[in-house]
Structures are given as C-alpha cells and as structure tokens.
Motif scaffolding. Structure first.
Motif, PDB file in Angstrom:
ATOM      1  N   GLU A 281      -1.011 -10.915  -8.571  1.00 56.14           N
ATOM      2  CA  GLU A 281      -2.133 -10.034  -8.833  1.00 56.14           C
ATOM      3  C   GLU A 281      -1.602  -8.599  -8.865  1.00 56.14           C
ATOM      4  O   GLU A 281      -0.707  -8.243  -8.096  1.00 56.14           O
ATOM      5  CB  GLU A 281      -3.200 -10.174  -7.744  1.00 56.14           C
ATOM      6  CG  GLU A 281      -3.826 -11.548  -7.680  1.00 56.14           C
ATOM      7  CD  GLU A 281      -4.810 -11.687  -6.533  1.00 56.14           C
ATOM      8  OE1 GLU A 281      -4.975 -10.696  -5.773  1.00 56.14           O
ATOM      9  OE2 GLU A 281      -5.395 -12.767  -6.384  1.00 56.14           O
ATOM     10  N   TYR A 282      -2.187  -7.778  -9.741  1.00 49.67           N
ATOM     11  CA  TYR A 282      -1.734  -6.399  -9.906  1.00 49.67           C
ATOM     12  C   TYR A 282      -2.910  -5.468  -9.646  1.00 49.67           C
ATOM     13  O   TYR A 282      -3.985  -5.641 -10.214  1.00 49.67           O
ATOM     14  CB  TYR A 282      -1.177  -6.191 -11.315  1.00 49.67           C
ATOM     15  CG  TYR A 282      -0.041  -7.129 -11.649  1.00 49.67           C
ATOM     16  CD1 TYR A 282       1.278  -6.794 -11.362  1.00 49.67           C
ATOM     17  CD2 TYR A 282      -0.301  -8.364 -12.247  1.00 49.67           C
ATOM     18  CE1 TYR A 282       2.320  -7.668 -11.664  1.00 49.67           C
ATOM     19  CE2 TYR A 282       0.734  -9.240 -12.549  1.00 49.67           C
ATOM     20  CZ  TYR A 282       2.041  -8.886 -12.256  1.00 49.67           C
ATOM     21  OH  TYR A 282       3.061  -9.754 -12.549  1.00 49.67           O
ATOM     22  N   GLU A 283      -2.677  -4.479  -8.776  1.00 47.91           N
ATOM     23  CA  GLU A 283      -3.752  -3.591  -8.346  1.00 47.91           C
ATOM     24  C   GLU A 283      -3.332  -2.126  -8.434  1.00 47.91           C
ATOM     25  O   GLU A 283      -2.148  -1.794  -8.255  1.00 47.91           O
ATOM     26  CB  GLU A 283      -4.161  -3.887  -6.903  1.00 47.91           C
ATOM     27  CG  GLU A 283      -4.653  -5.295  -6.655  1.00 47.91           C
ATOM     28  CD  GLU A 283      -4.835  -5.592  -5.172  1.00 47.91           C
ATOM     29  OE1 GLU A 283      -5.623  -6.488  -4.855  1.00 47.91           O
ATOM     30  OE2 GLU A 283      -4.178  -4.933  -4.346  1.00 47.91           O
ATOM     31  N   VAL A 284      -4.316  -1.267  -8.665  1.00 53.79           N
ATOM     32  CA  VAL A 284      -4.150   0.176  -8.509  1.00 53.79           C
ATOM     33  C   VAL A 284      -4.803   0.572  -7.189  1.00 53.79           C
ATOM     34  O   VAL A 284      -5.890   0.090  -6.855  1.00 53.79           O
ATOM     35  CB  VAL A 284      -4.788   0.943  -9.676  1.00 53.79           C
ATOM     36  CG1 VAL A 284      -4.780   2.444  -9.408  1.00 53.79           C
ATOM     37  CG2 VAL A 284      -4.049   0.643 -10.974  1.00 53.79           C
ATOM     38  N   LEU A 285      -4.139   1.446  -6.439  1.00 49.55           N
ATOM     39  CA  LEU A 285      -4.646   1.898  -5.142  1.00 49.55           C
ATOM     40  C   LEU A 285      -4.770   3.424  -5.149  1.00 49.55           C
ATOM     41  O   LEU A 285      -3.811   4.124  -5.458  1.00 49.55           O
ATOM     42  CB  LEU A 285      -3.700   1.469  -4.017  1.00 49.55           C
ATOM     43  CG  LEU A 285      -3.949   2.060  -2.625  1.00 49.55           C
ATOM     44  CD1 LEU A 285      -5.323   1.661  -2.107  1.00 49.55           C
ATOM     45  CD2 LEU A 285      -2.858   1.629  -1.657  1.00 49.55           C
ATOM     46  N   ILE A 286      -5.959   3.918  -4.816  1.00 49.57           N
ATOM     47  CA  ILE A 286      -6.189   5.351  -4.624  1.00 49.57           C
ATOM     48  C   ILE A 286      -6.570   5.563  -3.169  1.00 49.57           C
ATOM     49  O   ILE A 286      -7.467   4.889  -2.657  1.00 49.57           O
ATOM     50  CB  ILE A 286      -7.299   5.869  -5.549  1.00 49.57           C
ATOM     51  CG1 ILE A 286      -6.947   5.612  -7.018  1.00 49.57           C
ATOM     52  CG2 ILE A 286      -7.535   7.361  -5.320  1.00 49.57           C
ATOM     53  CD1 ILE A 286      -8.060   5.964  -7.982  1.00 49.57           C
ATOM     54  N   GLN A 287      -5.888   6.495  -2.491  1.00 53.08           N
ATOM     55  CA  GLN A 287      -6.179   6.686  -1.075  1.00 53.08           C
ATOM     56  C   GLN A 287      -6.102   8.164  -0.686  1.00 53.08           C
ATOM     57  O   GLN A 287      -5.214   8.892  -1.104  1.00 53.08           O
ATOM     58  CB  GLN A 287      -5.253   5.851  -0.198  1.00 53.08           C
ATOM     59  CG  GLN A 287      -3.777   5.982  -0.483  1.00 53.08           C
ATOM     60  CD  GLN A 287      -2.946   4.965   0.264  1.00 53.08           C
ATOM     61  OE1 GLN A 287      -3.451   4.096   0.991  1.00 53.08           O
ATOM     62  NE2 GLN A 287      -1.648   5.053   0.116  1.00 53.08           N
ATOM     63  N   SER A 288      -7.089   8.576   0.106  1.00 53.38           N
ATOM     64  CA  SER A 288      -7.149   9.909   0.690  1.00 53.38           C
ATOM     65  C   SER A 288      -6.684   9.806   2.144  1.00 53.38           C
ATOM     66  O   SER A 288      -7.066   8.879   2.864  1.00 53.38           O
ATOM     67  CB  SER A 288      -8.579  10.434   0.620  1.00 53.38           C
ATOM     68  OG  SER A 288      -8.692  11.663   1.290  1.00 53.38           O
ATOM     69  N   GLU A 289      -5.853  10.745   2.579  1.00 55.06           N
ATOM     70  CA  GLU A 289      -5.188  10.620   3.892  1.00 55.06           C
ATOM     71  C   GLU A 289      -5.196  11.932   4.652  1.00 55.06           C
ATOM     72  O   GLU A 289      -5.018  13.005   4.079  1.00 55.06           O
ATOM     73  CB  GLU A 289      -3.742  10.160   3.675  1.00 55.06           C
ATOM     74  CG  GLU A 289      -2.876  10.138   4.914  1.00 55.06           C
ATOM     75  CD  GLU A 289      -1.428   9.813   4.604  1.00 55.06           C
ATOM     76  OE1 GLU A 289      -0.573  10.057   5.482  1.00 55.06           O
ATOM     77  OE2 GLU A 289      -1.136   9.329   3.496  1.00 55.06           O
ATOM     78  N   ILE A 290      -5.398  11.838   5.969  1.00 56.57           N
ATOM     79  CA  ILE A 290      -5.154  12.936   6.906  1.00 56.57           C
ATOM     80  C   ILE A 290      -3.994  12.516   7.798  1.00 56.57           C
ATOM     81  O   ILE A 290      -4.059  11.466   8.447  1.00 56.57           O
ATOM     82  CB  ILE A 290      -6.367  13.244   7.789  1.00 56.57           C
ATOM     83  CG1 ILE A 290      -7.628  13.463   6.955  1.00 56.57           C
ATOM     84  CG2 ILE A 290      -6.112  14.486   8.638  1.00 56.57           C
ATOM     85  CD1 ILE A 290      -8.870  13.662   7.800  1.00 56.57           C
ATOM     86  N   ASN A 291      -2.922  13.336   7.814  1.00 56.54           N
ATOM     87  CA  ASN A 291      -1.726  13.001   8.579  1.00 56.54           C
ATOM     88  C   ASN A 291      -1.486  14.074   9.647  1.00 56.54           C
ATOM     89  O   ASN A 291      -1.389  15.259   9.332  1.00 56.54           O
ATOM     90  CB  ASN A 291      -0.522  12.905   7.635  1.00 56.54           C
ATOM     91  CG  ASN A 291       0.661  12.188   8.253  1.00 56.54           C
ATOM     92  OD1 ASN A 291       1.164  12.614   9.286  1.00 56.54           O
ATOM     93  ND2 ASN A 291       1.086  11.117   7.609  1.00 56.54           N
TER      94      ASN A 291
END
Length: 214
Positions: free
Chosen positions: A76-86
């Motif tokens: 399976e092939y996916e696109v991932l968009i993620q917002s992060e606080i580090n």
C-alpha cells in the motif's frame, strides 16, 4: 498579568490552535472519501547520536493525515502530512567548536555552552510504503521532509527557517477503525545554508501513535 505573558507559551497556543484547525479541515475532507483517509496523533522522544561536540534531547507531538493513493496485491502507498511541535534541550560541549574567526567568539563560547531550550514548529510531507502482514498488522518505511521554524540560535544552527528530514521504519496493529503505531526514526535538521550557522542536529527517535479511519 496579561502584558507579561510568556512568548513561548503564546507560540505554543498558536500552534495548538493551528493543529486543531488542521484536524477540522482534514475531518471535513475525510468525510468525502473515508476509505482512503486516516487521522492520527502521535508522541515521540529522542536524543543526539553519541559525540563530543554537543547534546540534544527532544520530545514532540504530531497531528497527522494519511491518504492512501494506491494499493496492490502486496503493498500500500500513502501520502502523510503532519504538523509537529518539537521541544528540545541543547548544550555545546566542545568549547572550540566556535572558531576564533567568528565575531565575538569568546563571548559566543560562553553563551553557547549554556543549556538552551529549543522549540521547533514543523510541517512535514512524507511518503509511506506499507507491507500488510495478515489482516491486522503491517510494517512500513517512511521518508518525509518539510519546513520548520526554530526559536533559538545555537552554535549549530541559526534562529528562524530550516528543514527537517526524517527516515523511519514502523509497525502497526489495527483494531476496528483504529491503528496503533510504533515508529523508530532518524532525523536531521538544518537550514540548507540559508543561515549563518548550518551544522544542524542529528537525532534518533522513537514514536508512538494512534490513527482513526472515519
């Protein structure tokens, strides 16, 4: 009381608000094609690779949108968009990393050897290749890259705009519409020469997540 509000706290509140809005948008989009979308949250932590120049330890929170773009018999092939606080903590160990040719190098050495708190605000876009194992589990590899804003200048990186690159492998287990995620990763942060300092940070991390398919 309000006039003395902590600037970092205000920045965190803005980022949390941004994540909430982002999730709301994702939720509205996901209602159109629910079979291809998953919404997720994750928490992780890590530290620098062993070296004599600096220390860096961090923990982070992410809001995530997965979108499956293709499925074959085996993958399976996916696109991932993620917002992060580090949230990071950094300290210079090697006093001589700051060279004499740097302006005010003696003062800089004193300043940079103090422990510093570093906050990063990140938006990452990634690509996932997933291999299902039975009906409930899968393994995958993930590569992602994206811009970030860092609020603290150090000897290794200038304050402001930079990039975060992540390479990860992961394991997931599914239960009904929920998916539980374990993800070790390698992370590199630098500004591609856009700032005066660009040595960057290299960290190893572990991440735990949960996602939901509407």
């Amino acid at each position: 009381m309000f006039a003395s509000a902590n600037p970092k706290r205000i920045m965190i509140q803005k980022q949390i608000f941004f994540i909430a809005v982002l999730l709301a948008v994702f939720q509205l989009q996901a209602q159109e094609k629910s079979s291809n979308y998953r919404l997720g949250l994750s928490y992780g932590f890590g530290s620098e690779f062993s070296n004599t120049d600096y220390t860096f330890e961090n923990h982070f929170y992410k809001a995530q949108l997965y979108y499956k773009i293709k499925e074959t018999k085996n993958f399976e092939y996916e696109v991932l968009i993620q917002s992060e606080i580090n949230f990071g903590k950094h300290q210079l160990l090697n006093y001589y990393f700051v060279k004499p040719e740097k302006p005010d190098f003696e003062q800089k050495r004193i300043e940079y050897t103090k422990m510093k708190e570093v906050m990063e605000y990140v938006l990452n876009i990634g690509f996932v290749v997933r291999k299902p194992i039975g009906k409930m589990c899968s393994i995958y590899i993930l590569g992602s890259v994206g811009p970030l804003i860092t609020d603290t200048e150090t000897e290794r990186m200038s304050k402001g705009f930079a990039f975060a690159d992540v390479l990860a492998v992961g394991f997931t287990a599914s239960y009904h519409k929920f998916q539980f995620d374990l993800r070790p990763s390698l992370r590199h942060v630098s500004n591609a020469g856009l700032g005066s300092s660009n040595a960057g940070y290299n960290t190893k991390n572990i991440e735990f997540g949960i996602s939901y398919q509407p």
